[in-house]
Design an enzyme around this catalytic site. Structure first.
Site, PDB file in Angstrom:
ATOM      1  CB  ALA A  66      85.220  48.064 -26.476  1.00 28.95           C
ATOM      2  CD  GLU A 134      81.633  44.895 -32.408  1.00 29.40           C
ATOM      3  OE1 GLU A 134      81.510  44.697 -33.633  1.00 29.40           O
ATOM      4  OE2 GLU A 134      81.534  46.009 -31.895  1.00 29.40           O
TER       5      GLU A 134
HETATM    6  N1  DAK Z   1      91.702  47.956 -27.823  1.00 28.23           N
HETATM    7  C1  DAK Z   1      92.909  48.061 -27.200  1.00 28.23           C
HETATM    8  N2  DAK Z   1      94.039  48.399 -27.840  1.00 28.23           N
HETATM    9  C2  DAK Z   1      93.965  48.630 -29.152  1.00 28.23           C
HETATM   10  C3  DAK Z   1      92.742  48.526 -29.873  1.00 28.23           C
HETATM   11  C4  DAK Z   1      91.567  48.176 -29.144  1.00 28.23           C
HETATM   12  N3  DAK Z   1      90.361  48.102 -29.715  1.00 28.23           N
HETATM   13  N4  DAK Z   1      92.994  48.795 -31.175  1.00 28.23           N
HETATM   14  C5  DAK Z   1      94.307  49.059 -31.256  1.00 28.23           C
HETATM   15  N5  DAK Z   1      94.890  48.959 -30.044  1.00 28.23           N
HETATM   16  C6  DAK Z   1      96.308  49.162 -29.715  1.00 28.23           C
HETATM   17  C7  DAK Z   1      97.159  48.011 -30.202  1.00 28.23           C
HETATM   18  O1  DAK Z   1      97.133  46.937 -29.281  1.00 28.23           O
HETATM   19  C8  DAK Z   1      98.532  48.672 -30.275  1.00 28.23           C
HETATM   20  O2  DAK Z   1      99.064  48.770 -28.976  1.00 28.23           O
HETATM   21  P1  DAK Z   1     100.651  48.462 -28.701  1.00 28.23           P
HETATM   22  O3  DAK Z   1     100.879  47.070 -29.162  1.00 28.23           O
HETATM   23  O4  DAK Z   1     101.377  49.494 -29.537  1.00 28.23           O
HETATM   24  O5  DAK Z   1     100.790  48.678 -27.221  1.00 28.23           O
HETATM   25  C9  DAK Z   1      98.206  50.079 -30.739  1.00 28.23           C
HETATM   26  O6  DAK Z   1      96.817  50.294 -30.413  1.00 28.23           O
HETATM   27  C10 DAK Z   1      98.345  50.284 -32.232  1.00 28.23           C
HETATM   28  O7  DAK Z   1      97.611  49.287 -32.890  1.00 28.23           O
HETATM   29  P2  DAK Z   1      98.225  48.311 -34.018  1.00 28.23           P
HETATM   30  O8  DAK Z   1      99.684  48.106 -33.797  1.00 28.23           O
HETATM   31  O9  DAK Z   1      97.351  47.113 -34.093  1.00 28.23           O
HETATM   32  O10 DAK Z   1      98.040  49.227 -35.316  1.00 28.23           O
HETATM   33  P3  DAK Z   1      97.844  48.741 -36.821  1.00 28.23           P
HETATM   34  O11 DAK Z   1      97.961  49.948 -37.664  1.00 28.23           O
HETATM   35  O12 DAK Z   1      98.723  47.579 -37.138  1.00 28.23           O
HETATM   36  O13 DAK Z   1      96.341  48.228 -36.890  1.00 28.23           O
HETATM   37  C11 DAK Z   1      93.947  48.311 -36.439  1.00 28.23           C
HETATM   38  C12 DAK Z   1      95.275  49.119 -36.687  1.00 28.23           C
HETATM   39  C13 DAK Z   1      92.861  49.306 -36.050  1.00 28.23           C
HETATM   40  C14 DAK Z   1      93.552  47.616 -37.758  1.00 28.23           C
HETATM   41  C15 DAK Z   1      94.206  47.247 -35.357  1.00 28.23           C
HETATM   42  O14 DAK Z   1      94.781  47.922 -34.232  1.00 28.23           O
HETATM   43  C16 DAK Z   1      92.957  46.562 -34.913  1.00 28.23           C
HETATM   44  O15 DAK Z   1      92.438  45.663 -35.593  1.00 28.23           O
HETATM   45  N6  DAK Z   1      92.437  46.950 -33.720  1.00 28.23           N
HETATM   46  C17 DAK Z   1      91.285  46.316 -33.145  1.00 28.23           C
HETATM   47  C18 DAK Z   1      90.050  46.763 -33.849  1.00 28.23           C
HETATM   48  C19 DAK Z   1      88.825  46.075 -33.329  1.00 28.23           C
HETATM   49  O16 DAK Z   1      88.670  44.841 -33.446  1.00 28.23           O
HETATM   50  N7  DAK Z   1      87.938  46.875 -32.748  1.00 28.23           N
HETATM   51  C20 DAK Z   1      86.704  46.382 -32.235  1.00 28.23           C
HETATM   52  C21 DAK Z   1      86.923  46.133 -30.797  1.00 28.23           C
HETATM   53  S1  DAK Z   1      85.596  45.184 -30.162  1.00 28.23           S
HETATM   54  C22 DAK Z   1      80.318  44.441 -25.317  1.00 28.23           C
HETATM   55  C23 DAK Z   1      80.761  45.725 -25.119  1.00 28.23           C
HETATM   56  C24 DAK Z   1      81.428  46.353 -26.105  1.00 28.23           C
HETATM   57  C25 DAK Z   1      81.719  45.718 -27.291  1.00 28.23           C
HETATM   58  C26 DAK Z   1      81.267  44.455 -27.490  1.00 28.23           C
HETATM   59  C27 DAK Z   1      80.559  43.799 -26.508  1.00 28.23           C
HETATM   60  N8  DAK Z   1      79.688  43.711 -24.256  1.00 28.23           N
HETATM   61  C28 DAK Z   1      80.238  43.936 -22.960  1.00 28.23           C
HETATM   62  C29 DAK Z   1      78.737  42.736 -24.561  1.00 28.23           C
HETATM   63  C30 DAK Z   1      82.529  46.388 -28.236  1.00 28.23           C
HETATM   64  C31 DAK Z   1      83.478  45.677 -28.873  1.00 28.23           C
HETATM   65  C32 DAK Z   1      84.497  46.295 -29.647  1.00 28.23           C
HETATM   66  O17 DAK Z   1      84.561  47.488 -29.854  1.00 28.23           O
END
Ligand code: DAK
Length: 260
Positions: A66, A134
């Site tokens: 997300a 998360e």
């Molecule tokens: N959201 C927004 N932007 C994101 C993103 C994300 N999930 N993942 C990556 N990006 C963006 C980064 O901010 C960066 O943007 P700029 O700084 O260039 O503008 C760009 O994509 C490239 O990312 P990185 O520079 O970080 O790239 P790396 O190769 O260094 O790292 C990575 C890749 C995938 C390991 C890292 O980007 C990362 O850890 N991303 C986050 C992964 C993550 O934690 N995903 C889970 C998200 S939480 C709910 C509803 C839904 C959910 C939960 C609750 N309720 C309402 C109750 C769902 C939650 C999730 O999905």
């Protein structure tokens, strides 16, 4: 219809749907979820589409979750609406009449892993990575992850992934049964198309009713699920394809299915 964050292409009987926000690693914001919900309605109405492939744009990510930037600012009520939008969209995908193959070409984290789990079959590239991080952000999974992951890999393995937020590679995802196959990155889409075309060559009503029996039946008790299975089995006997398939077998020829 034109989409801002999606690319929809048709390759014969196969629709290839690409989530296209590569700069944000295809993260799911509200606009993208709304577009996905609309495109699933569009695909469900299109009888020329026999199977769907869902993938992410670029070489790095399927969907990195997300959109954290958008999610960070939500209040409780907005978070509930956001979760409901994701949950209803993913459920629509799960119940889409056509089978959906996820071609996971990179990070499938959080909402991205949950999206892949809402597809019928998951194929991964060797570079794919999976996880439900998360808890590292102070959240719980909100798009069905606490429900689908245990159903796919069992409660013990799902609990470990959901409690630690650990990220696993494609081989580990294959070992725990989260993905069906792992392919080199440059072969992933080709293999997904091959599988989709094999499915598209079968009797469409049989395939669609099999999907329905799996998706509906898994949430029922066994007796109700078997009743449902008997009902969909019976329904195939009202199709021309059932007569054609059985006749072709007896006549030792290849069947020609019409989807009727
Ligand atoms: N959201 C927004 N932007 C994101 C993103 C994300 N999930 N993942 C990556 N990006 C963006 C980064 O901010 C960066 O943007 P700029 O700084 O260039 O503008 C760009 O994509 C490239 O990312 P990185 O520079 O970080 O790239 P790396 O190769 O260094 O790292 C990575 C890749 C995938 C390991 C890292 O980007 C990362 O850890 N991303 C986050 C992964 C993550 O934690 N995903 C889970 C998200 S939480 C709910 C509803 C839904 C959910 C939960 C609750 N309720 C309402 C109750 C769902 C939650 C999730 O999905």
């Amino acid at each position: 219809m034109e989409y801002k964050n999606l690319i929809l292409e048709q390759n014969g009987a196969i629709a290839v749907l690409t989530i296209n926000r590569p700069k944000a690693l295809n993260a799911l914001n509200a606009d993208t979820l709304t577009e996905l919900s609309t495109v699933f309605d569009e695909l469900g109405r299109d009888s020329s589409v026999k199977a769907v492939i869902l993938t992410g744009s670029g070489e790095k990510a399927f969907v990195a979750g997300a959109d954290i930037a958008q999610m960070k600012e939500l209040n409780g009520l907005e978070a509930r609406r956001f979760a409901q939008l994701g949950q209803s969209t993913f459920r629509k995908l799960e119940l889409l009449s056509q089978p959906v193959i996820a071609a996971i070409n990179g990070f499938a984290l959080g909402g991205g892993c949950e999206l892949a789990m809402s597809c019928d079959i998951r194929l991964a590239s060797e570079t794919a990575k999976f996880g439900q991080p998360e808890v590292t952000l102070g959240l719980t999974a909100g798009f069905g992850g606490t429900q689908r992951l245990p159903r796919i890999v069992g409660t013990g393995v799902a609990s470990e992934l959901l409690f630690t937020g650990d990220i696993i590679d494609a081989q580990e995802a294959y070992r725990i049964g989260l993905v069906n196959h792992v392919y080199p990155s440059d072969k992933l889409l080709e293999e997904a198309l091959k599988l989709a075309n094999r499915i598209a060559g079968r009797a469409p009503v049989g395939v669609q009713l099999s999907k329905s029996a799996i998706q509906r039946g898994i949430n029922m008790d066994l007796d109700s699920a078997q009743d449902y299975e008997a009902a969909v089995f019976a329904l195939t006997f009202s199709t021309r394809d059932q007569k054609e398939g059985c006749s072709a077998f007896l006549e030792r020829r290849k069947p020609v299915f019409e989807g009727l």
